[in-house]
Design an enzyme around this catalytic site. Structure first.
Site, PDB file in Angstrom:
ATOM      1  N   ASN A 288     -41.804 -29.944 -16.885  1.00  0.00           N
ATOM      2  CA  ASN A 288     -41.549 -29.437 -18.241  1.00  0.00           C
ATOM      3  C   ASN A 288     -40.358 -30.206 -18.796  1.00  0.00           C
ATOM      4  O   ASN A 288     -39.230 -29.980 -18.389  1.00  0.00           O
ATOM      5  CB  ASN A 288     -41.229 -27.934 -18.185  1.00  0.00           C
ATOM      6  CG  ASN A 288     -40.750 -27.403 -19.532  1.00  0.00           C
ATOM      7  OD1 ASN A 288     -40.972 -28.029 -20.571  1.00  0.00           O
ATOM      8  ND2 ASN A 288     -40.102 -26.247 -19.508  1.00  0.00           N
TER       9      ASN A 288
ATOM     10  N   LYS B  96     -39.164 -30.276 -21.870  1.00  0.00           N
ATOM     11  CA  LYS B  96     -38.415 -29.644 -22.971  1.00  0.00           C
ATOM     12  C   LYS B  96     -38.192 -30.681 -24.090  1.00  0.00           C
ATOM     13  O   LYS B  96     -39.058 -31.526 -24.310  1.00  0.00           O
ATOM     14  CB  LYS B  96     -37.110 -29.053 -22.461  1.00  0.00           C
ATOM     15  CG  LYS B  96     -37.305 -28.259 -21.168  1.00  0.00           C
ATOM     16  CD  LYS B  96     -36.104 -27.511 -20.724  1.00  0.00           C
ATOM     17  CE  LYS B  96     -36.417 -26.855 -19.386  1.00  0.00           C
ATOM     18  NZ  LYS B  96     -35.412 -25.928 -18.942  1.00  0.00           N
TER      19      LYS B  96
ATOM     20  N   HIS C  19     -42.375 -19.503 -21.826  1.00  0.00           N
ATOM     21  CA  HIS C  19     -41.187 -19.993 -21.110  1.00  0.00           C
ATOM     22  C   HIS C  19     -39.983 -19.136 -21.512  1.00  0.00           C
ATOM     23  O   HIS C  19     -39.884 -18.689 -22.652  1.00  0.00           O
ATOM     24  CB  HIS C  19     -40.951 -21.467 -21.449  1.00  0.00           C
ATOM     25  CG  HIS C  19     -39.929 -22.101 -20.560  1.00  0.00           C
ATOM     26  ND1 HIS C  19     -38.580 -21.960 -20.776  1.00  0.00           N
ATOM     27  CD2 HIS C  19     -40.062 -22.837 -19.432  1.00  0.00           C
ATOM     28  CE1 HIS C  19     -37.927 -22.598 -19.810  1.00  0.00           C
ATOM     29  NE2 HIS C  19     -38.803 -23.139 -18.983  1.00  0.00           N
TER      30      HIS C  19
ATOM     31  N   GLU D 102     -37.115 -19.876 -22.318  1.00  0.00           N
ATOM     32  CA  GLU D 102     -36.399 -20.374 -23.508  1.00  0.00           C
ATOM     33  C   GLU D 102     -37.128 -19.960 -24.787  1.00  0.00           C
ATOM     34  O   GLU D 102     -36.494 -19.700 -25.814  1.00  0.00           O
ATOM     35  CB  GLU D 102     -36.236 -21.905 -23.419  1.00  0.00           C
ATOM     36  CG  GLU D 102     -35.215 -22.278 -22.351  1.00  0.00           C
ATOM     37  CD  GLU D 102     -35.465 -23.612 -21.667  1.00  0.00           C
ATOM     38  OE1 GLU D 102     -36.205 -24.452 -22.205  1.00  0.00           O
ATOM     39  OE2 GLU D 102     -34.912 -23.801 -20.558  1.00  0.00           O
TER      40      GLU D 102
ATOM     41  N   GLU E  62     -40.415 -17.900 -12.815  1.00  0.00           N
ATOM     42  CA  GLU E  62     -39.181 -18.624 -13.071  1.00  0.00           C
ATOM     43  C   GLU E  62     -38.032 -17.646 -13.261  1.00  0.00           C
ATOM     44  O   GLU E  62     -37.843 -17.129 -14.378  1.00  0.00           O
ATOM     45  CB  GLU E  62     -39.328 -19.466 -14.335  1.00  0.00           C
ATOM     46  CG  GLU E  62     -40.415 -20.504 -14.255  1.00  0.00           C
ATOM     47  CD  GLU E  62     -40.097 -21.704 -15.128  1.00  0.00           C
ATOM     48  OE1 GLU E  62     -39.990 -22.798 -14.586  1.00  0.00           O
ATOM     49  OE2 GLU E  62     -39.916 -21.533 -16.350  1.00  0.00           O
TER      50      GLU E  62
ATOM     51  N   GLY F  36     -32.310 -24.492 -14.900  1.00  0.00           N
ATOM     52  CA  GLY F  36     -31.305 -25.414 -15.429  1.00  0.00           C
ATOM     53  C   GLY F  36     -29.890 -25.121 -14.951  1.00  0.00           C
ATOM     54  O   GLY F  36     -28.923 -25.660 -15.488  1.00  0.00           O
TER      55      GLY F  36
ATOM     56  N   SER G 294     -34.685 -24.949 -10.917  1.00  0.00           N
ATOM     57  CA  SER G 294     -33.906 -25.956 -10.182  1.00  0.00           C
ATOM     58  C   SER G 294     -34.619 -26.501  -8.949  1.00  0.00           C
ATOM     59  O   SER G 294     -33.994 -26.763  -7.920  1.00  0.00           O
ATOM     60  CB  SER G 294     -32.524 -25.394  -9.825  1.00  0.00           C
ATOM     61  OG  SER G 294     -31.822 -25.043 -11.010  1.00  0.00           O
TER      62      SER G 294
HETATM   63  C1  PEP Z   1     -38.012 -25.123 -16.450  1.00  0.00           C
HETATM   64  O1  PEP Z   1     -37.719 -25.744 -17.438  1.00  0.00           O
HETATM   65  O2  PEP Z   1     -39.014 -24.408 -16.470  1.00  0.00           O
HETATM   66  C2  PEP Z   1     -37.168 -25.250 -15.260  1.00  0.00           C
HETATM   67  C3  PEP Z   1     -37.507 -24.563 -14.195  1.00  0.00           C
HETATM   68  O3  PEP Z   1     -36.087 -26.071 -15.357  1.00  0.00           O
HETATM   69  P1  PEP Z   1     -35.159 -26.618 -14.156  1.00  0.00           P
HETATM   70  O4  PEP Z   1     -36.098 -27.161 -13.105  1.00  0.00           O
HETATM   71  O5  PEP Z   1     -34.305 -27.679 -14.763  1.00  0.00           O
HETATM   72  O6  PEP Z   1     -34.395 -25.458 -13.634  1.00  0.00           O
END
Ligand code: PEP
Length: 255
Positions: A9, A11, A97, A99, A169, A175, A215
């Site tokens: 992803n 973003k 998501h 976000e 998630e 992040g 992460s």
């Molecule tokens: C994400 O954007 O869904 C995500 C899990 O980001 P990251 O791997 O950077 O934590």
């Protein structure tokens, strides 16, 4: 045996030149990488989708969008419809998501509407769920996950598990560099699978791919994938770099 999904992803990152260079590199990686079990998905920004499909044409690389509208068409400035994505042969689309939930106030019922639009067009939804740090610390992880699942699948009495993937998630791990331990992730993944078994049946539950996100990187993906209910990763930061993305694909192949 369920496939293993390595889903990136991106973003709102990368220039068009950086996007194209990544996919040219990934196409070249795939000339010598052959796997029946690993599904590679990358979700670049909307505006790069058409060019990306052109670069990856004829390969096993799947391309996803990061969002879609729940509307079919009309006066919705700035929105992109599922039909438009279908027109570009996009195979996957992330919905819900954290976000989008946090910054664009998306709800579980809106996520259901988007999922149903995607399903109607044959695009697989990557449906995201997960608890915040405050919710985890208040011991509410399972109730939050249950509420999200109830909301997203409300009124859907039959299910075709080929039409969506679930991405668990934990918001506190996205992040932040903090990863859920394999034990923490596995217990939620198992909870999710059990929820589908209770609501639908065992066959459906066993067929659902549940990805972990938060992460994930080359140094921790192996132990996460070794958990019985983790079927891949939805990866932000570490999917932006070609070397790190292909390293994760290669590690997954060894699982
Ligand atoms: C994400 O954007 O869904 C995500 C899990 O980001 P990251 O791997 O950077 O934590």
């Amino acid at each position: 045996m369920r496939p293993i999904y390595i889903a990136g992803n991106w973003k709102m990152n990368k220039s068009i030149a950086e996007n194209n260079a990544f996919f040219e590199g990934l196409v070249s990686f795939n000339t010598s990488f052959n796997s029946k079990r690993i599904v590679q998905i990358v979700c670049p920004p909307y505006i790069y989708l058409e060019k990306t499909k052109e670069i990856t044409k004829g390969t096993n690389i799947c391309i996803g969008a990061q969002n879609c509208s729940e509307q079919d068409n009309g006066a919705f400035t700035g929105e992109i419809s599922v039909e438009m994505l279908k027109g570009l042969n996009i195979e996957y689309c992330i919905v819900g998501h954290s976000e989008r939930r946090q910054f664009f106030f998306e709800t579980d019922s809106l996520i259901q509407q988007k999922y149903l639009k995607l399903k109607a067009q044959g695009i697989t939804a990557i449906i995201c769920i997960g608890e915040t740090l405050a919710e985890r610390e208040a011991n509410r992880t399972f109730s939050v996950i249950e509420t999200q699942l109830e909301g997203i699948f409300d009124g859907l009495y039959t299910l075709d598990n080929n039409t969506f993937l679930i991405a668990y998630e934990p918001v506190w791990a996205i992040g932040t560099g903090k990863t859920a331990s394999p034990e923490q992730a596995q217990e939620v993944h198992q909870f999710i699978r059990n929820w589908f078994e209770k609501k639908y049946n065992k066959e459906i539950a066993n067929g659902i791919a549940i990805l972990y996100g938060g992460s994930v990187k080359p140094s921790n993906i192996k132990e996460l994938l070794s958990c019985p209910d983790i079927d891949g990763g939805l990866i932000g930061g570490a999917s932006l770099d070609l070397k790190s993305y292909t390293e994760m694909v290669s590690i997954a192949e060894g699982e």
